[in-house]
Motif scaffolding. Sequence first.
Motif, PDB file in Angstrom:
ATOM      1  N   SER A 141       0.820  -1.207   0.000  1.00 56.43           N
ATOM      2  CA  SER A 141       0.000   0.000   0.000  1.00 56.43           C
ATOM      3  C   SER A 141       0.855   1.258   0.000  1.00 56.43           C
ATOM      4  CB  SER A 141      -0.905   0.008   1.231  1.00 56.43           C
ATOM      5  OG  SER A 141      -0.123  -0.075   2.417  1.00 56.43           O
ATOM      6  N   THR A 142       2.105   1.125  -0.399  1.00 51.69           N
ATOM      7  CA  THR A 142       3.012   2.258  -0.320  1.00 51.69           C
ATOM      8  C   THR A 142       2.583   3.381  -1.252  1.00 51.69           C
ATOM      9  OG1 THR A 142       5.309   2.943  -0.525  1.00 51.69           O
ATOM     10  CG2 THR A 142       4.542   1.332  -2.112  1.00 51.69           C
ATOM     11  N   ASN A 143       2.874   4.596  -0.837  1.00 55.07           N
ATOM     12  CA  ASN A 143       2.648   5.762  -1.690  1.00 55.07           C
ATOM     13  C   ASN A 143       3.964   6.379  -2.132  1.00 55.07           C
ATOM     14  OD1 ASN A 143      -0.226   5.818  -1.747  1.00 55.07           O
ATOM     15  ND2 ASN A 143      -0.225   6.541   0.369  1.00 55.07           N
ATOM     16  N   ARG A 162       2.987  -2.438  -5.814  1.00 51.75           N
ATOM     17  CA  ARG A 162       3.222  -1.818  -4.513  1.00 51.75           C
ATOM     18  C   ARG A 162       3.926  -2.778  -3.553  1.00 51.75           C
ATOM     19  NH1 ARG A 162      -2.368   1.740  -3.865  1.00 51.75           N
ATOM     20  NH2 ARG A 162      -1.563   3.593  -4.958  1.00 51.75           N
ATOM     21  N   GLN A 204       2.035   6.746  -7.753  1.00 48.86           N
ATOM     22  CA  GLN A 204       2.821   7.971  -7.639  1.00 48.86           C
ATOM     23  C   GLN A 204       4.156   7.704  -8.323  1.00 48.86           C
ATOM     24  OE1 GLN A 204       3.017   9.684  -3.723  1.00 48.86           O
ATOM     25  NE2 GLN A 204       4.877  10.835  -4.179  1.00 48.86           N
TER      26      GLN A 204
END
Length: 372
Positions: free
Chosen positions: A18-20, A333, A366
């Motif tokens: 779930s990294t941004n 992710r 991103q």
Amino acid sequence: MVRRPSSQHGRAFAVTGSTNKQCEVSWFSALCDDDYEFLGVPDPKLKSSWEHCRDIVLQAESGGFDNILLPSGYALGIDTTAFAAAIATMVKRIRLLMAVRIGESWPPQLARQIATIDRILGGRLTVNIISSDLPGETLASAPRYARTLEAMQILKAMLNGAPLDHHGEFWKLKLDPPAVTTVSGKCPPLYFGGLSPDARETAAQGADVYLMWPDKREAVQSIIDDMTARAAKHGRTLKFGYRAHVIVRETESEARAAADRLLSKLDAAQGEAIRNKSLDTQSTGVAAQAALRENASDDGYAEDNLWTGVGRARSGCGAAIVGDPDQVLAKLRMYQDMGIEAFILSGYPHAAEADLFARHVLPKLQHGPLTL
């Protein structure tokens, strides 16, 4: 073959991630006669040419990708350096990841070519170093990678603007740096991959971005850990990149059907012939891709959403991330959480799959050019 449960028919296994954090997302232009509607079935409309490969690059740029790999193969397709110089005049934003085969290059001339193309491109060139033989000769692994490391050291010295006083095993050179410089005045990032011990040591000492091919998540983590430790022994750090194919559709069942369709006309003998055309068929990395495929489930999945069917008719990168947009995003992710900061993706046909990924997945990431 190993049978394992399938996530088909709409019931997906959970994939964490779930990294941004930002990552670089690159596509692939098929300069080496590697584009198909049906894998292993040549299509004149998809054969490598200036027009076809140009259109893939322009599709990737309009789709929002950050970079695009321009592969290189001595026996296949069209020349990468000439193509890079030409397409550099046409793109406005995307970076180019130009592959160069060290066995075919004289490093001072290569440095001048890199600087010139970077100037044409406005400072957006990156370089994929390939530890190749000179056509017609075969060096053992250790000296071939030693030559590659020397070449990287020469390129970095000259493109960083330093006078060169190099006394190596393969080149003895005392030269001023090229009169033409890159826009930044520094050597562009050097991307490099290889699994053998010799390749890993070369990457640890000379690469900026270490590239790996698809594998099970525990194997990917093991490689990252090993390469981090190797680089640290030389007082260095590495960025990590992941090269994979991708098949994304609105539902998982549609994505799996598209994967099956891709192989639906493949003749096993033709697939083997295609694999054997490549110059890297005996490499440790190719052997690892074959092992991944051979140990996959009966439907070709090595783990959730990682399908090895592409490797039945392709040497090198032989697996695809297959699933709906959320599954593909979760897989990427997950890799980011493991330390991957750059992805080089592709699909068949390349322009069409670039459009699908750009529509369904890229806006949810991103992303931006990799910074060192």
